[in-house]
Design a protein around this motif. Structure first.
Motif, mmCIF file in Angstrom:
data_model
loop_
_atom_site.group_PDB
_atom_site.id
_atom_site.type_symbol
_atom_site.label_atom_id
_atom_site.label_comp_id
_atom_site.label_asym_id
_atom_site.label_seq_id
_atom_site.Cartn_x
_atom_site.Cartn_y
_atom_site.Cartn_z
ATOM 1 N N PRO A 1 32.797 -43.831 -30.236
ATOM 2 C CA PRO A 1 32.472 -42.436 -30.574
ATOM 3 C C PRO A 1 32.252 -41.638 -29.297
ATOM 4 N N THR B 1 28.257 -45.517 -36.243
ATOM 5 C CA THR B 1 27.952 -44.190 -35.722
ATOM 6 C C THR B 1 27.527 -43.306 -36.888
ATOM 7 N N LEU C 1 32.204 -34.380 -33.203
ATOM 8 C CA LEU C 1 32.234 -35.733 -32.659
ATOM 9 C C LEU C 1 33.689 -36.184 -32.648
ATOM 10 N N GLY D 1 36.398 -39.639 -32.298
ATOM 11 C CA GLY D 1 36.595 -41.081 -32.304
ATOM 12 C C GLY D 1 37.773 -41.417 -31.411
ATOM 13 N N LEU E 1 24.803 -43.335 -32.014
ATOM 14 C CA LEU E 1 26.070 -43.887 -31.567
ATOM 15 C C LEU E 1 25.971 -45.377 -31.296
#
Length: 289
Positions: free
Chosen positions: A64, A82, A90, A92, A131
């Motif tokens: 993340p 996460t 956010l 990935g 995270l």
């Protein structure tokens, strides 16, 4: 770590496969992603808070990111999770050498779950991102959730119980949760009678918890402390007793018995019966005649 939610695939994503389940107001998405080359997904979700759990990573790793060009500073660990608060940006990231990953997404409305789970749910624990944290108990529960067969209403109590346990653990900062307290004799009799009377109708955990005037998580733990079985296991045992009675007292075919006792089909019934009782329904019927 993301489902595409109908958007075009990233240029380095070859294929995405997903299975979607819903229990207790929680959407659980089991995602398998095949990639070739580095991938960076945007994970903004304006509607729901989410938890993503890495289940398998082959060839490389996922991570993340709070900023698209800033690597996560936390060490990678298998089955990392996460937590993404609603509306928070956010990303990935998948490394260039990763070619297959499997992950689970749990999406939920924070206000709705706080009402449903009552004191088992602490909204403060979902207000900030978390995270690459891990919890073997949550991992085991999520694995069980995604392995529940599609479109099987007989598994409702199991799915409800598992999601209730997941959010109790996510809401609890302590390593240990208090042991379950047995239900009162009155509450236990009331719940057991209700399950019997409603067979084979689909029953939600919420219904049983309300009968006992308890939250779902405390009810589940209290029921198991009282009976040695989870609500789902106890209900399944009673459904199998119905199957035994129909096998011994009638010549009804197995598909009719499956329909009458809440199983998806004859194959599902035969598999469950043999696993729990120790022999196939036809052999059990023959031996008792």
């Amino acid at each position: 770590m993301s489902a595409d939610h109908g958007r075009a695939l990233h240029e380095n994503v070859v294929r995405i496969e997903r299975r979607v389940h819903s229990w207790n107001g929680v959407t659980v998405i089991d995602v398998e992603e095949h990639t070739r080359g580095e991938v960076l997904h945007s994970l903004v979700n304006d509607e729901e808070t989410g938890v993503a759990m890495a289940l398998e990573e082959v060839g490389g790793v996922t991570e993340p990111r709070l900023k698209p060009d800033q690597a996560c500073t936390l060490d990678h660990r298998p089955n990392h999770m996460t937590l993404v608060p609603k509306g928070m940006p956010l990303w990935g990231h998948a490394t260039r050498d990763l070619h297959y990953s499997r992950y689970a997404l749990l999406l939920f409305d924070l206000d709705a779950l706080e009402t449903r789970f009552e004191e088992d749910f602490d909204a403060r624990m979902f207000a900030r991102p978390r995270l690459r944290f891990t919890d073997d108990r949550i991992h085991a529960l999520v694995r069980m959730l995604i392995n529940i067969p599609d479109q099987d209403p007989s598994m409702t109590l199991l799915g409800d119980s598992l999601t209730s346990a997941v959010f109790a653990l996510l809401s609890n900062e302590n390593e240990q949760l208090p042991a379950g307290t047995k239900l009162s004799r009155h509450a236990l009799c009331l719940v057991e009678s209700y399950i019997r009377d409603q067979l084979p109708r689909r029953i939600e955990l919420r219904e049983l918890a309300e009968l006992a005037q308890m939250s779902q998580w405390h009810f589940s733990r209290g029921f198991k402390a009282s009976t040695g079985l989870s609500p789902y296991q106890w209900q399944l045992a009673k459904r199998l007793e119905m199957v035994e009675e129909l096998l011994s007292r009638s010549d009804a075919p197995l598909d009719a018995i499956a329909m009458a006792t809440g199983f998806r089909d004859a194959t599902h019934l035969a598999r469950t019966f043999k696993r729990r009782i120790g022999e196939a329904p036809a052999a059990w019927r023959r031996d008792r005649r």
